[in-house]
Design a protein around this motif. Structure first.
Motif, PDB file in Angstrom:
ATOM      1  N   CYS A  21      -3.851  -4.277  14.954  1.00  0.00           N
ATOM      2  CA  CYS A  21      -2.917  -3.719  14.075  1.00  0.00           C
ATOM      3  C   CYS A  21      -3.111  -1.965  14.188  1.00  0.00           C
ATOM      4  O   CYS A  21      -3.841  -1.858  14.487  1.00  0.00           O
ATOM      5  N   ALA A  22      -1.243  -1.625  14.763  1.00  0.00           N
ATOM      6  CA  ALA A  22      -1.253  -0.041  15.439  1.00  0.00           C
ATOM      7  C   ALA A  22      -0.935   0.304  14.157  1.00  0.00           C
ATOM      8  O   ALA A  22       0.006   0.511  13.439  1.00  0.00           O
ATOM      9  N   ALA A  23      -1.740   1.869  13.870  1.00  0.00           N
ATOM     10  CA  ALA A  23      -1.732   2.695  12.570  1.00  0.00           C
ATOM     11  C   ALA A  23      -1.058   4.297  12.945  1.00  0.00           C
ATOM     12  O   ALA A  23      -2.244   3.970  14.075  1.00  0.00           O
ATOM     13  N   SER A  24      -0.625   4.544  12.202  1.00  0.00           N
ATOM     14  CA  SER A  24       0.218   5.935  12.297  1.00  0.00           C
ATOM     15  C   SER A  24      -1.252   7.134  11.942  1.00  0.00           C
ATOM     16  O   SER A  24      -2.355   6.246  11.827  1.00  0.00           O
ATOM     17  N   ARG A  25      -1.410   7.687  12.768  1.00  0.00           N
ATOM     18  CA  ARG A  25      -2.880   8.404  12.980  1.00  0.00           C
ATOM     19  C   ARG A  25      -2.767   9.274  11.327  1.00  0.00           C
ATOM     20  O   ARG A  25      -3.996   8.267  10.595  1.00  0.00           O
ATOM     21  N   ARG A  26      -1.950   9.360  10.525  1.00  0.00           N
ATOM     22  CA  ARG A  26      -2.115   9.384   9.044  1.00  0.00           C
ATOM     23  C   ARG A  26      -3.225   8.828   8.998  1.00  0.00           C
ATOM     24  O   ARG A  26      -3.330   8.344   7.192  1.00  0.00           O
ATOM     25  N   THR A  27      -2.626   7.614   8.916  1.00  0.00           N
ATOM     26  CA  THR A  27      -2.451   5.939   8.271  1.00  0.00           C
ATOM     27  C   THR A  27      -3.923   5.746   8.565  1.00  0.00           C
ATOM     28  O   THR A  27      -4.415   5.730   8.125  1.00  0.00           O
ATOM     29  N   PHE A  28      -4.545   6.156   9.650  1.00  0.00           N
ATOM     30  CA  PHE A  28      -5.232   5.094   9.944  1.00  0.00           C
ATOM     31  C   PHE A  28      -7.096   6.088   9.772  1.00  0.00           C
ATOM     32  O   PHE A  28      -7.860   5.530   9.118  1.00  0.00           O
ATOM     33  N   THR A  29      -7.040   7.591  10.086  1.00  0.00           N
ATOM     34  CA  THR A  29      -8.185   8.149   9.718  1.00  0.00           C
ATOM     35  C   THR A  29      -8.722   8.620   8.183  1.00  0.00           C
ATOM     36  O   THR A  29      -7.087   8.669   7.347  1.00  0.00           O
ATOM     37  N   SER A  30      -9.370   8.732   8.187  1.00  0.00           N
ATOM     38  CA  SER A  30     -10.057   7.764   7.278  1.00  0.00           C
ATOM     39  C   SER A  30     -10.014   6.841   5.975  1.00  0.00           C
ATOM     40  O   SER A  30     -10.664   6.892   4.902  1.00  0.00           O
ATOM     41  N   TYR A  31      -9.019   6.454   6.005  1.00  0.00           N
ATOM     42  CA  TYR A  31      -8.527   4.452   5.888  1.00  0.00           C
ATOM     43  C   TYR A  31      -9.176   3.685   6.308  1.00  0.00           C
ATOM     44  O   TYR A  31      -9.496   3.477   7.296  1.00  0.00           O
ATOM     45  N   ASP A  32     -10.521   2.688   4.901  1.00  0.00           N
ATOM     46  CA  ASP A  32     -10.688   1.691   5.406  1.00  0.00           C
ATOM     47  C   ASP A  32      -9.280   0.411   5.578  1.00  0.00           C
ATOM     48  O   ASP A  32      -8.126   0.760   4.911  1.00  0.00           O
ATOM     49  N   MET A  33      -9.580  -0.338   6.041  1.00  0.00           N
ATOM     50  CA  MET A  33      -8.489  -1.271   6.451  1.00  0.00           C
ATOM     51  C   MET A  33      -8.703  -2.956   6.274  1.00  0.00           C
ATOM     52  O   MET A  33      -9.688  -2.983   5.805  1.00  0.00           O
ATOM     53  N   GLY A  34      -7.658  -3.463   6.213  1.00  0.00           N
ATOM     54  CA  GLY A  34      -7.805  -5.327   5.529  1.00  0.00           C
ATOM     55  C   GLY A  34      -7.131  -5.891   6.712  1.00  0.00           C
ATOM     56  O   GLY A  34      -5.722  -5.439   7.100  1.00  0.00           O
ATOM     57  N   TRP A  35      -7.124  -6.971   6.304  1.00  0.00           N
ATOM     58  CA  TRP A  35      -6.293  -8.137   7.260  1.00  0.00           C
ATOM     59  C   TRP A  35      -6.900  -9.009   5.973  1.00  0.00           C
ATOM     60  O   TRP A  35      -7.490  -9.460   5.164  1.00  0.00           O
ATOM     61  N   PHE A  36      -4.835  -9.427   5.339  1.00  0.00           N
ATOM     62  CA  PHE A  36      -4.365 -11.081   4.850  1.00  0.00           C
ATOM     63  C   PHE A  36      -4.096 -11.666   5.213  1.00  0.00           C
ATOM     64  O   PHE A  36      -3.293 -10.964   6.176  1.00  0.00           O
ATOM     65  N   ARG A  37      -3.567 -12.935   4.759  1.00  0.00           N
ATOM     66  CA  ARG A  37      -2.933 -13.967   5.713  1.00  0.00           C
ATOM     67  C   ARG A  37      -2.259 -14.776   4.271  1.00  0.00           C
ATOM     68  O   ARG A  37      -2.723 -15.115   3.177  1.00  0.00           O
ATOM     69  N   GLN A  38      -1.057 -14.774   4.362  1.00  0.00           N
ATOM     70  CA  GLN A  38       0.299 -16.007   3.557  1.00  0.00           C
ATOM     71  C   GLN A  38       0.392 -17.011   4.194  1.00  0.00           C
ATOM     72  O   GLN A  38       1.180 -17.463   4.060  1.00  0.00           O
TER      73      GLN A  38
END
Length: 120
Positions: A21-38
């Motif tokens: 999952c590639a994120a823009s820097r503004r999104t990624f910096t200091s954000y915790d990240m997760g994966w979900f599935r459906q």
């Protein structure tokens, strides 16, 4: 704010796939990240999460020991290595930012999904 998930595809039971999952820097910096599935016909469910500060992972019981979440802060990317795949892992997988939680509502941003199909 953009999240781009990729790496899905078809795998055989027992096989492996790696999602990214590639994120823009503004999104990624200091954000915790997760994966979900459906899974087909079911609700979206938590898979794994990772903290921004120290890369601490957290997994659902259904994937613990088989999946590994990691992040590359220099590349603004989070990965989900999926091993020992089972047919019940078949789902659309989504990455999300802003939470370290099993609750969808705790995440602020979502990417489009990537389909994983596991054949028996």
């Amino acid at each position: 704010v953009q999240l781009q998930a990729y790496g899905g595809g078809l795998a055989q039971a027992g096989g492996s796939l790696r999602l990214s999952c590639a994120a823009s820097r503004r999104t990624f910096t200091s954000y915790d990240m997760g994966w979900f599935r459906q899974p087909p016909g079911k609700e979206r469910e938590f898979v794994a999460a990772i903290t921004w500060s120290d890369g601490r992972p957290y997994y659902s019981d259904s994937v613990k020991g088989r999946f590994t979440i990691s992040r590359d802060n220099a590349e603004n990317t989070v990965h989900l290595q999926m091993n020992s795949l089972k047919p019940e892992d078949t789902a659309v997988y989504y990455c999300a930012a802003g939470g370290y939680s099993v609750k969808r509502s705790d995440y602020n941003f979502w990417g489009q999904g990537t389909l994983v199909t596991v054949s028996s």
